[in-house]
Design an enzyme around this catalytic site. Structure first.
Site, PDB file in Angstrom:
ATOM      1  N   CYS A  84      -4.827   2.493  -3.613  1.00 56.97           N
ATOM      2  CA  CYS A  84      -3.594   3.030  -3.011  1.00 56.97           C
ATOM      3  C   CYS A  84      -2.446   2.036  -3.160  1.00 56.97           C
ATOM      4  O   CYS A  84      -1.639   1.857  -2.230  1.00 56.97           O
ATOM      5  CB  CYS A  84      -3.796   3.389  -1.540  1.00 56.97           C
ATOM      6  SG  CYS A  84      -5.089   4.584  -1.285  1.00 56.97           S
ATOM      7  N   HIS A 134       0.863  -1.189   0.000  1.00 55.12           N
ATOM      8  CA  HIS A 134       0.000   0.000   0.000  1.00 55.12           C
ATOM      9  C   HIS A 134       0.900   1.239   0.000  1.00 55.12           C
ATOM     10  O   HIS A 134       2.018   1.185   0.520  1.00 55.12           O
ATOM     11  CB  HIS A 134      -0.839  -0.057   1.280  1.00 55.12           C
ATOM     12  CG  HIS A 134      -1.872   1.008   1.411  1.00 55.12           C
ATOM     13  ND1 HIS A 134      -1.571   2.276   1.860  1.00 55.12           N
ATOM     14  CD2 HIS A 134      -3.200   1.001   1.159  1.00 55.12           C
ATOM     15  CE1 HIS A 134      -2.692   2.990   1.894  1.00 55.12           C
ATOM     16  NE2 HIS A 134      -3.692   2.247   1.471  1.00 55.12           N
ATOM     17  N   ASP A 184       3.074  -4.132   8.054  1.00 54.73           N
ATOM     18  CA  ASP A 184       1.844  -3.368   7.841  1.00 54.73           C
ATOM     19  C   ASP A 184       0.689  -4.341   8.050  1.00 54.73           C
ATOM     20  O   ASP A 184       0.381  -5.147   7.168  1.00 54.73           O
ATOM     21  CB  ASP A 184       1.862  -2.788   6.421  1.00 54.73           C
ATOM     22  CG  ASP A 184       0.519  -2.187   6.026  1.00 54.73           C
ATOM     23  OD1 ASP A 184      -0.438  -2.307   6.803  1.00 54.73           O
ATOM     24  OD2 ASP A 184       0.447  -1.603   4.931  1.00 54.73           O
TER      25      ASP A 184
END
Ligand code: C6P
Length: 410
Positions: A364, A121, A198
């Site tokens: 994104c 991302h 993440d």
């Protein structure tokens, strides 16, 4: 678990959109909030609203107690060793920026490598680009295989003794794959690099144990796990957080302020300058209670069942391409797809006419979409309150969309 029953906790789901019952399948973007979490927010503002760590009056003590209790709930939820390792942030984006800025300032030097992957991302790309530019470090990418997995052979080549940081998504928000974080962390550590994760698309959907993963940092957002927007978490190992400088300076994070210099509070507070999102943190604690009540293993299993049901049905639609792994067991509840000859925005708009909410765009993750040689996709993403009936509605709405664009009427 009984998704039909759980749905009753989410008032927002009981409405019509474009004269059709709402089918919410945009959970990777943000999830809906159960009554229990909304009640916690309300209760805080109606009964306990006060600033934390400052006052000695009763409301301030209640707010502080509940805020710190939420931190303990997060610690327990991700199996961190101690609450000092749990920092409240605005969300995954802020968490990753803090690591890049603060760990980067302290430990990254010219010529060091930062290794990420093609499926990240933007929040797990741009902070590292900035750090690499500032420090003269080298940003490297691990390949993604043809069938949508992280290429572990390439990971072994990219991660070297020059690598300072490896930062990878636990679950991709486009391909829906779960990445082998434990293996990556072992690889990173064998080269004296740190492992940043993440976890935005993982923590809401499956049990996560930061110690078992041996992650040095782990980032996630409250709003993707039934909590409110504007609150998130950065987990970091004490040994690193101790050595890092705060990213923001101001009230609450100080020990002593002199005219020319200051000293910081102990962990975790040295990182939390200013009035934090108190209501958000407390409501995140309530979201964790809610998820724990259901059980993360059950949520994971429920999503796996939905995907096992819907993925073959989607794959059977003529002209529909599913991105990422084709086997349901390798796919989480995130399914990106395109319909031949149709722009994903048109597909998402047509699905919305049927009451079905999906996301369309680059999600994104522009480098990944370039890599897949598409500019955008539609994406359906499932959560604990979605049912087989929702999956059926998605399939029916896609078929109706195809008909509409063929004949011009739904
Ligand atoms: N992805 C999506 O629709 P924030 O915005 O800070 O809460 O989360 C950023 C983020 C970081 N990593 C991953 C893997 C993500 O999926 C997201 C958010 C949303 O896919 C909004 S772009």
């Amino acid at each position: 678990m009984n998704a039909e029953k759980l749905r009753q906790d989410f008032p927002i789901l009981f409405q019509e959109v474009n004269d059709e019952p709402l089918i919410y399948l945009d959970n990777a973007a943000t999830t809906q909030k159960p009554k229990q979490v909304l009640a916690t927010l309300n209760h805080y503002y109606e009964m306990n609203n006060a600033n934390v760590h400052r006052g000695v009056h009763t409301l301030a003590e209640r707010a502080t107690k509940d805020y710190e209790a939420a931190r303990e709930k997060v610690r327990d939820f991700i199996h961190a060793k101690e609450t000092a390792e749990v920092l409240f942030t605005r969300g995954t984006t802020t968490s990753l920026n803090w690591v890049a800025k603060s760990f980067g300032d302290a430990f990254v030097k010219a010529g060091d490598e930062i290794v990420i992957s093609h499926m990240e991302h933007h929040s797990n790309i741009i902070p590292w680009q900035q750090l690499a530019q500032q420090k003269g470090a080298v940003l490297k990418y691990i390949r993604v295989t043809e069938d949508g997995f992280l290429d572990m052979e390439d990971a072994k080549k990219q991660i070297t003794d020059q690598t300072a940081i490896v930062s990878i998504a636990h679950v991709s928000n486009v391909l829906g794959v779960i990445n082998p974080i434990e293996e990556l962390a072992a690889l990173a550590h064998s080269h004296q690099a740190i492992m940043v994760v993440d976890g935005a698309q993982a923590v809401p959907h499956m049990p996560v144990d930061v110690q078992a993963l041996d992650a040095d940092f782990y980032a996630f957002s409250g709003h993707k796990m039934c909590g409110p927007t504007g609150i998130g978490v950065l987990y970091g190992k004490r040994e690193w957080l101790e050595q890092m400088e705060p990213v923001e300076f101001g009230g609450e994070m100080i020990d002593f302020v002199h005219l020319q210099e200051s000293t910081w509070k102990e962990l975790p507070w040295k990182f939390e300058a200013g009035t934090p999102n108190i209501a958000g943190a407390i409501a995140l604690g309530s979201a964790i209670d809610y998820l724990n009540e259901i059980g993360l293993e059950n949520i994971h299993q429920h999503e796996a069942e939905l995907v096992a049901y819907v993925l073959p049905k989607l794959q059977a639609i003529d002209g529909l391409t599913v991105y990422g792994p084709q086997a349901a067991e390798s796919h989480t509840g995130v399914i990106a797809f395109n319909l031949d000859g149709l722009h994903p925005h048109d597909v998402a708009t047509a699905l919305d006419m049927e009451g079905v909410a999906v996301r369309a765009g680059h999600h994104c993750a522009q480098p990944l979409l370039n890599y897949l040689k598409v500019s955008s996709t539609a994406r359906a993403s499932f959560y604990l309150y979605n049912t087989i009936a929702d999956a059926d509605r998605l399939v029916e709405a896609i078929l109706a969309t195809k008909e509409f664009f063929k004949h011009g009427a739904i």
